[in-house]
Design a protein around this motif. Structure first.
Motif, PDB file in Angstrom:
ATOM      1  N   THR A 109      19.018  71.237  13.827  1.00 55.59           N
ATOM      2  CA  THR A 109      17.639  71.703  13.642  1.00 55.59           C
ATOM      3  C   THR A 109      16.760  70.604  13.065  1.00 55.59           C
ATOM      4  O   THR A 109      15.605  70.416  13.486  1.00 55.59           O
ATOM      5  CB  THR A 109      17.628  72.931  12.712  1.00 55.59           C
ATOM      6  N   THR A 110      17.302  69.857  12.116  1.00 57.33           N
ATOM      7  CA  THR A 110      16.535  68.768  11.510  1.00 57.33           C
ATOM      8  C   THR A 110      16.191  67.698  12.533  1.00 57.33           C
ATOM      9  O   THR A 110      15.079  67.161  12.561  1.00 57.33           O
ATOM     10  CB  THR A 110      17.324  68.149  10.348  1.00 57.33           C
ATOM     11  N   PHE A 111      17.156  67.374  13.407  1.00 52.81           N
ATOM     12  CA  PHE A 111      16.904  66.373  14.446  1.00 52.81           C
ATOM     13  C   PHE A 111      15.808  66.834  15.397  1.00 52.81           C
ATOM     14  O   PHE A 111      14.918  66.053  15.768  1.00 52.81           O
ATOM     15  CB  PHE A 111      18.186  66.079  15.215  1.00 52.81           C
ATOM     16  N   THR A 163      19.511  56.756  -7.703  1.00 53.90           N
ATOM     17  CA  THR A 163      19.213  57.791  -6.719  1.00 53.90           C
ATOM     18  C   THR A 163      19.934  57.437  -5.422  1.00 53.90           C
ATOM     19  O   THR A 163      20.148  56.256  -5.122  1.00 53.90           O
ATOM     20  CB  THR A 163      17.710  57.894  -6.452  1.00 53.90           C
ATOM     21  N   VAL A 164      20.277  58.454  -4.650  1.00 54.32           N
ATOM     22  CA  VAL A 164      21.022  58.256  -3.407  1.00 54.32           C
ATOM     23  C   VAL A 164      20.228  58.878  -2.260  1.00 54.32           C
ATOM     24  O   VAL A 164      19.810  60.041  -2.333  1.00 54.32           O
ATOM     25  CB  VAL A 164      22.432  58.889  -3.490  1.00 54.32           C
ATOM     26  N   GLU A 165      19.999  58.074  -1.215  1.00 57.69           N
ATOM     27  CA  GLU A 165      19.328  58.548  -0.009  1.00 57.69           C
ATOM     28  C   GLU A 165      20.261  58.324   1.178  1.00 57.69           C
ATOM     29  O   GLU A 165      20.858  57.254   1.310  1.00 57.69           O
ATOM     30  CB  GLU A 165      18.012  57.808   0.212  1.00 57.69           C
ATOM     31  N   ARG A 166      20.350  59.335   2.047  1.00 58.04           N
ATOM     32  CA  ARG A 166      21.252  59.248   3.192  1.00 58.04           C
ATOM     33  C   ARG A 166      20.471  59.489   4.484  1.00 58.04           C
ATOM     34  O   ARG A 166      19.515  60.259   4.511  1.00 58.04           O
ATOM     35  CB  ARG A 166      22.391  60.257   3.049  1.00 58.04           C
ATOM     36  N   GLU A 167      20.921  58.837   5.541  1.00 54.72           N
ATOM     37  CA  GLU A 167      20.197  58.908   6.808  1.00 54.72           C
ATOM     38  C   GLU A 167      21.174  58.730   7.958  1.00 54.72           C
ATOM     39  O   GLU A 167      22.201  58.060   7.827  1.00 54.72           O
ATOM     40  CB  GLU A 167      19.121  57.816   6.844  1.00 54.72           C
ATOM     41  N   VAL A 168      20.848  59.330   9.092  1.00 55.37           N
ATOM     42  CA  VAL A 168      21.658  59.185  10.300  1.00 55.37           C
ATOM     43  C   VAL A 168      20.734  58.905  11.478  1.00 55.37           C
ATOM     44  O   VAL A 168      19.619  59.435  11.540  1.00 55.37           O
ATOM     45  CB  VAL A 168      22.516  60.450  10.561  1.00 55.37           C
ATOM     46  N   LEU A 169      21.179  58.060  12.386  1.00 65.44           N
ATOM     47  CA  LEU A 169      20.449  57.780  13.617  1.00 65.44           C
ATOM     48  C   LEU A 169      21.010  58.674  14.713  1.00 65.44           C
ATOM     49  O   LEU A 169      22.213  58.668  14.982  1.00 65.44           O
ATOM     50  CB  LEU A 169      20.588  56.311  14.009  1.00 65.44           C
ATOM     51  N   MET A 170      20.107  59.437  15.354  1.00 65.37           N
ATOM     52  CA  MET A 170      20.533  60.424  16.335  1.00 65.37           C
ATOM     53  C   MET A 170      19.715  60.297  17.613  1.00 65.37           C
ATOM     54  O   MET A 170      18.623  59.724  17.618  1.00 65.37           O
ATOM     55  CB  MET A 170      20.396  61.845  15.757  1.00 65.37           C
ATOM     56  N   ARG A 171      20.264  60.883  18.697  1.00 64.77           N
ATOM     57  CA  ARG A 171      19.607  60.836  20.001  1.00 64.77           C
ATOM     58  C   ARG A 171      20.166  61.956  20.872  1.00 64.77           C
ATOM     59  O   ARG A 171      21.207  62.548  20.572  1.00 64.77           O
ATOM     60  CB  ARG A 171      19.867  59.485  20.669  1.00 64.77           C
ATOM     61  N   ILE A 216      16.559  57.897  16.720  1.00 64.92           N
ATOM     62  CA  ILE A 216      15.528  58.093  15.709  1.00 64.92           C
ATOM     63  C   ILE A 216      16.217  58.417  14.384  1.00 64.92           C
ATOM     64  O   ILE A 216      17.309  58.987  14.365  1.00 64.92           O
ATOM     65  CB  ILE A 216      14.544  59.211  16.099  1.00 64.92           C
ATOM     66  N   PRO A 217      15.605  58.047  13.262  1.00 64.88           N
ATOM     67  CA  PRO A 217      16.231  58.323  11.966  1.00 64.88           C
ATOM     68  C   PRO A 217      16.010  59.774  11.536  1.00 64.88           C
ATOM     69  O   PRO A 217      14.939  60.344  11.727  1.00 64.88           O
ATOM     70  CB  PRO A 217      15.509  57.353  11.019  1.00 64.88           C
ATOM     71  N   VAL A 218      17.040  60.354  10.947  1.00 65.48           N
ATOM     72  CA  VAL A 218      16.981  61.719  10.444  1.00 65.48           C
ATOM     73  C   VAL A 218      17.544  61.716   9.030  1.00 65.48           C
ATOM     74  O   VAL A 218      18.660  61.241   8.796  1.00 65.48           O
ATOM     75  CB  VAL A 218      17.786  62.682  11.334  1.00 65.48           C
ATOM     76  N   ALA A 219      16.762  62.220   8.065  1.00 65.63           N
ATOM     77  CA  ALA A 219      17.215  62.266   6.674  1.00 65.63           C
ATOM     78  C   ALA A 219      18.271  63.348   6.507  1.00 65.63           C
ATOM     79  O   ALA A 219      18.181  64.428   7.102  1.00 65.63           O
ATOM     80  CB  ALA A 219      16.035  62.528   5.750  1.00 65.63           C
ATOM     81  N   LEU A 220      19.264  63.046   5.677  1.00 66.00           N
ATOM     82  CA  LEU A 220      20.338  63.991   5.398  1.00 66.00           C
ATOM     83  C   LEU A 220      20.081  64.685   4.066  1.00 66.00           C
ATOM     84  O   LEU A 220      19.554  64.067   3.131  1.00 66.00           O
ATOM     85  CB  LEU A 220      21.682  63.270   5.345  1.00 66.00           C
ATOM     86  N   PRO A 221      20.464  65.943   3.937  1.00 64.16           N
ATOM     87  CA  PRO A 221      20.259  66.639   2.664  1.00 64.16           C
ATOM     88  C   PRO A 221      21.189  66.104   1.589  1.00 64.16           C
ATOM     89  O   PRO A 221      22.223  65.491   1.879  1.00 64.16           O
ATOM     90  CB  PRO A 221      20.589  68.098   3.012  1.00 64.16           C
TER      91      PRO A 221
END
Length: 870
Positions: free
Chosen positions: A579-581, A544-552, A560-565
């Motif tokens: 919108t997700t952020f 399985t693959v999970e992706r994430e980005v740190l945004m501000r 803060i962490p934001v999950a990527l689709p």
């Protein structure tokens, strides 16, 4: 938690005191053993433990499919500063980054603050003229002539390992890689770590410190792993050796040897996985993972079946609980707090006459005094022996015979004599201090995570955790604790439940108004390929693959962490990211900020092999009590003295069996203490579910014990702990019935005169013998808290008035909360307006015994007291 497996597998957790070995049988159950850790050569303890459990299970070494290993070797090397001779090579002008740190102070008002010393001294730090910009452009070309001069100095200096950290190498690694080529041409045997590979993230202090830590322990870990693999093969184990990393996944021994900094929290990570697996099985969405071993206690929060994770953590903190006082490591890890509070933690008395426990540990050599291996200082294990919780007949390690005499002697010399306490008082003091240390650690970790522990459950494992868990949940206001099968070796079992996984991270800056969709798409593809390559070194299973980005928001310093689709990252996904952020930001802080540009800073991809979900466990209600195997006198914090506790063998318990405290449930690697105010119900998977009853017990009839040692049968029995003073008395000194007089001197604080009486219709109530006072009690204190029997009703605690009452219902100098000395406040906020909610002491959240609460507050001078019902 049973599941079928193709072939036996072995999990090995090397701790500071014990090496735990768990073997997974073909039917998915586990066999386990504990052996003392051999610190000079840890592989000797591993080999002894694996050989012993394999022989006992009649498993040939060549039948073992995998050996999964977690170790504190890297952590201990960093804490003790006993790594390789290491140099740091960095960009000109940045030689002192790891010493100046971020210029923040972990203790703002301490004028004499001492910041942690850098891992590499200044004389071992070298610079090369070069400079990469924040977007990867070359601002100053790499100076090869100067680089060759630095290489010559490194060779002449005899360095075993070299860390290379150039500015912004996470965007452009060319200069770091070129320096490695020059160095290996001159000295092929030198270990080289590049920051662009170890931690390709922005913020140079964290990145430089991480690559220094990796380089510092790399020769030690690589040598150890090669030696261990060789010895296992010599014994006939030809299976692969896998390591658990700090993020809670498995990696190959080759990857671990290249990036040993990822092993810094490997052992505790296995424990968090173990607790998360149990949380999913029992359908608990909020769990406190509590792992107490021989040297440390580890506490982590688990939500929705997964441990909380972070991209950076601290190790080797010089100030307890103080962020910024440790060594930052910027690699993915399970978030937890770790303190020196284990069975081997040493107890001392400081200059102020206070008992201190830890962080120093007796370890495995010489170990606690009761081990009779040469230790002479008092430890938590010695206190538990003295308090009756541990016994030589069922101690967790079969090769150790406990000596109660040596435990008593150590407590007397280290704690009792300096404070003027008897032996039991010294043991109680040590146990209370270590319990409060762990409770404070849990509160601190929850606050740092922005969480309230109300509504959480606890999972207790490790050799010492089940001994302290009941008292700990009382301090934290937690309603239940789960003690799973194999709790004594929980981390080792957690290794066998972990997936193959690897998380690749890299900083890549872009903004919402100028979003680089193509650059992000290429970066995510590179990270996915990197992470999957590490996973494929250990397994060919589906992943399985999970992706994430740190945004501000622009202008902010942290993200803060934001999950990527899932799927390809195209313009539509980029548009939805804003919108997700905003939704994630509102969830974190309660409100978003309009009109500000949003920045995406760092990206990560985690690839994991798939694991079957555990079978859901249907909870069982309380059933019939099992047969008692015997009794033993054990100190009970609720009673403030030793009571006769029933003994049960855990292997003899069946699903539905119910054990009312006080009781001890013994097994091979640990003992579970069920307090007098707790009940344990055996669940279908044989996990113990322990909950508070709010009804203190007085102990079981003690076989062969003197009447004064066992709890006698009385119409009313005292409960509580030290520091409770007597209630109202008549002029002749005897306790007065609260309704027997009309004068203020006979009125019970917090109670009207027209309320119905507590007990039998008599002018006086003779108090039962309450035994000796516990540690810390006022010399004049009595325990006069009675619980109902034969018409008696609970009213609350009574304390001696130090003067005339200020007004009816309240006395001056109100007595403290009996559990930690603070005066309880009013009714807890979450209980306001709710029916049938037991009143709680707000300081420690323990429910007060009583009937249905009144519709309005009724505050006594020592807490919130429920009135008797009519």
């Amino acid at each position: 938690m049973e599941r079928a497996v193709a072939a036996p597998r072995v999990g090995v957790d090397v701790g500071g005191t014990f090496t735990d070995v768990a073997l997974e049988r073909a039917d998915g159950t586990f066999a386990s053993i504990k052996v003392l850790t051999t610190h000079q050569r840890p592989e000797e303890g591993i080999l002894a433990g694996v050989s012993s459990v394999a022989d006992r299970e009649r498993v040939q070494m060549d039948e073992i499919a995998q050996i999964i290993h977690g170790t504190t070797l890297a952590t201990n090397a960093l804490i003790e500063r006993r790594g390789a001779k290491t140099a740091l090579v960095t960009t000109t002008g940045f030689r002192d980054v790891i010493e100046t740190r971020t210029e923040s102070r972990f203790e703002q008002y301490d004028l004499n603050i001492v910041l942690p010393a850098p891992l590499i001294e200044r004389k071992d730090r070298f610079v090369v003229p070069e400079r990469i910009g924040a977007r990867g452009e070359v601002l100053l070309p790499f100076d090869e002539r100067a680089a060759r001069e630095v290489v010559a100095r490194l060779v002449d200096g005899g360095y075993e390992s070299v860390a290379v950290g150039f500015m912004h190498s996470y965007r452009n690694p060319d200069h770091e890689r070129r320096f490695r080529e020059l160095l290996l041409d001159a000295a092929p045997s030198v270990a080289v770590s590049l920051s662009c590979e170890v931690s390709p993230q922005m913020r140079e202090f964290e990145r430089f410190n991480t690559v220094c830590a990796n380089s510092y322990v790399q020769p030690l870990i690589a040598t150890y792993l090669r030696r261990l693999e060789s010895e296992l093969q010599r014994m006939g184990a030809m299976c692969p050796l896998l390591l658990i990393h700090s993020g809670g996944g498995l990696i190959s021994s080759d990857a671990a040897a290249s990036f040993p900094v990822r092993l810094v929290e490997s052992g505790p990570a296995g424990g968090a996985i173990f607790a998360a697996h149990l949380a999913r099985a029992h359908r608990r969405d909020r769990i406190v993972s509590y792992d107490m071993g021989g040297t440390t206690a580890k506490i982590a929060l688990i939500e929705d079946g997964s441990p909380r994770t972070a991209k950076t953590f601290e190790t080797a903190r010089t100030a307890r609980f103080k962020k910024g006082s440790g060594m930052p490591i910027s690699v993915p890890a399970i978030e937890m707090i770790e303190i020196g509070a284990g069975g081997g933690s040493i107890a001392t008395v400081d200059a102020l006459g206070q008992i201190r426990v830890g962080p120093q540990s007796a370890g495995a050599d010489p170990g606690p005094a009761c081990y009779d291996l040469g230790g002479r200082t008092a430890t938590v294990t010695d206190a538990n022996v003295r308090l009756g919780r541990l016994h030589p007949e069922n101690f967790l390690a079969p090769d150790i015979s406990l000596s109660p005499e040596l435990a008593t002697s150590a407590l007397r010399d280290s704690v009792g004599m300096p404070l003027g306490l008897d032996n039991d008082g010294a043991a109680v003091g040590v146990a209370e201090v270590v319990d409060e240390n762990m409770a404070n650690a849990a509160r601190t970790h929850a606050v740092e995570s922005g969480k309230d522990l109300a509504g959480y459950s606890m999972v207790a494992f490790g050799g010492a955790a089940p001994l302290h868990a009941c008292h700990l949940i009382d301090k934290l206001g937690i309603d239940e604790v789960l003690v799973p099968v194999g709790a004594g070796v929980g981390s080792a079992i957690g290794f066998l439940l972990a997936p193959f996984s690897y998380e690749a991270t890299r900083s890549f800056y872009t903004t919402s108004d100028r979003f680089d969709t193509g650059g992000v798409r290429a970066l995510l593809a590179e990270l996915a390929a990197e992470a999957e390559a590490f996973v494929r070194m250990g397994t060919a299973e589906a992943v399985t693959v999970e992706r994430e980005v740190l945004m501000r928001y622009r202008g902010q310093g942290w993200e803060i962490p934001v999950a990527l689709p899932h799927g390809d990252f195209d313009e539509i996904a980029a548009g939805e990211l804003t919108t997700t952020f905003v939704k994630a930001y509102e969830a974190f802080f309660g409100r978003a900020i309009e009109g500000l540009t949003i920045e995406a800073v760092s990206w990560s991809v985690r690839v994991s092999s798939r694991r079957e979900a555990p079978t859901a466990i249907e909870p069982l209600p309380a059933g019939q009590p099992p047969a008692i195997a015997g009794t033993r006198l054990v100190y009970d914090p609720a009673a403030g003295r030793k009571v006769a506790a029933a003994l049960f063998e855990r292997a003899a318990l069946a699903a539905g069996d119910t054990v009312n405290g006080p009781a001890l449930i013994t097994e091979d690697q640990t003992t579970t203490v069920v307090g007098s105010q707790h009940t344990a119900v055996v669940q279908p998977d044989l996990t113990l579910r322990i909950t508070g009853t709010g009804r203190p017990g007085g102990g079981w009839p003690a076989a062969g014990a003197q009447q004064r040692d066992a709890e006698p049968a009385r119409p009313a029995r005292p409960v509580g702990v030290p520091a409770l003073a007597p209630g109202p008395r008549c002029r002749d000194g005897r306790p007065r019935r609260p309704d027997a007089a009309s004068s203020a001197s006979h009125q019970v604080p917090g109670r009207s005169r027209d309320r119905e009486p507590w007990g039998p219709d008599a002018d006086h109530v003779e108090p039962p013998d309450i035994g000796s006072r516990g540690a810390g009690a006022d010399p004049g204190a009595d325990r006069l808290l009675y619980v109902g029997a034969g018409g008696w009703r609970f009213v609350g605690w009574s304390v001696r008035s130090q003067g005339p009452p200020d007004r009816p219902g309240r006395h001056r100098n109100a007595g403290p909360c009996q559990h930690h000395g603070r005066v309880p406040g009013p009714l807890h906020q979450r209980d306001r307006g709710r029916e049938h909610v037991p009143r709680r002491c707000v300081s420690h959240q323990r429910p007060l015994e009583g009937h249905r609460p009144p519709p309005r507050h009724h505050r006594g001078h020592a807490g919130v007291h429920p009135r008797p019902s009519g």
